[in-house]
Scaffold this active site. Structure first.
Site, PDB file in Angstrom:
ATOM      1  N   ASP A  91      -4.491  -9.212  -3.983  1.00  0.00           N
ATOM      2  CA  ASP A  91      -3.669  -8.102  -3.505  1.00  0.00           C
ATOM      3  C   ASP A  91      -4.289  -6.795  -3.986  1.00  0.00           C
ATOM      4  O   ASP A  91      -4.176  -6.445  -5.166  1.00  0.00           O
ATOM      5  CB  ASP A  91      -2.235  -8.231  -4.029  1.00  0.00           C
ATOM      6  N   LYS A 153       0.750  -5.190   2.824  1.00  0.00           N
ATOM      7  CA  LYS A 153       1.796  -5.313   1.808  1.00  0.00           C
ATOM      8  C   LYS A 153       2.375  -3.937   1.513  1.00  0.00           C
ATOM      9  O   LYS A 153       1.655  -2.945   1.446  1.00  0.00           O
ATOM     10  CB  LYS A 153       1.201  -5.951   0.551  1.00  0.00           C
ATOM     11  N   LYS A 182       3.618  -8.723   3.870  1.00  0.00           N
ATOM     12  CA  LYS A 182       4.227  -9.044   2.581  1.00  0.00           C
ATOM     13  C   LYS A 182       5.130  -7.893   2.143  1.00  0.00           C
ATOM     14  O   LYS A 182       4.709  -6.742   2.087  1.00  0.00           O
ATOM     15  CB  LYS A 182       3.159  -9.301   1.515  1.00  0.00           C
TER      16      LYS A 182
END
Length: 222
Positions: A91, A153, A182
């Site tokens: 991430d 995300k 996400k």
């Protein structure tokens, strides 16, 4: 949704700077017992966690976290080291200043460079929605997808706000299935988790999903 359906979408997360190995090990045990999608931890613990889990749960780590304001070379090196240590999901935080400056190609090139570094492993791109305009969020949907990342995300959880329903709806509308989504940061209730998933999130980043669901199972209000 059933408990197991929700947890199968959760990156069980512990990213606090004061986290100890004992706490990370507990996170691992909870993830195994509850069959979460992954654990998400800082890169310094990846090698230990991978050895401890022995393949039972995937290990996700963060790159350029939480600010994103370091060089592409530094982020790439961090990703490569975490890959060597056994991480299979990454991430990364974009350079928000570059985005705000209109350096769109630079932002896209950085994402592409890190995706190249991790190869067929999962790359999620944190754009820190709380700091962006609607137009910047829409632009980042195109940039993330065009750069070949696997997920967009919302948040680090370390800035001024976390995921919102409106942001997930925007992602779903603008990404149009070109990458997954996400939601992370500020997820507090079962209804939050269910709503994010209904709106199009494929993954949830939270440190408290298991606790929330345990409280509901025990008949407590959370």
């Amino acid at each position: 949704m059933k408990r197991e359906e929700i947890l199968a979408k959760v990156d069980h997360t512990l990213l606090k700077p004061e986290s100890t190995w004992e706490q990370i090990r507990t996170l691992c045990d909870e993830a195994v017992a509850n069959k979460t999608a992954s654990i998400c931890i800082n890169s310094g613990y990846v090698k230990q966690a991978v050895a401890y889990l022995a393949g039972r749960v995937p290990v996700c780590t963060v790159i350029g976290f939480p600010l994103g304001a370091m060089s592409t070379e530094a982020k790439t090196f961090e990703a490569q080291q975490a890959l060597r240590d056994g991480a299979v999901e990454f991430d990364m935080v974009i350079n928000i200043g570059d985005l705000k400056s209109g350096e769109y190609k630079k932002v896209e090139d950085e994402i592409r460079a890190i995706k190249e570094a991790v190869g067929d492993k999962v790359l999620k791109v944190i754009i820190e929605t709380c700091l962006l305009t609607e137009a910047e969020k829409e632009k980042m949907c195109d940039i993330v997808c065009d750069a070949g990342a696997d997920f967009i995300k919302t948040s680090t959880g370390f800035s001024t706000g976390g995921a919102t329903f409106d942001d997930i709806a925007l992602f779903a509308r603008c990404c149009r299935g070109r990458c997954k989504i996400k939601a992370a940061g500020g997820i507090r209730t079962v209804s939050d988790m269910e709503r994010f998933l209904e709106l199009g999130a494929d993954r949830l980043g939270t440190s408290s999903a298991i606790k929330i669901l345990d409280n509901v199972d025990a008949g407590n209000n959370y």
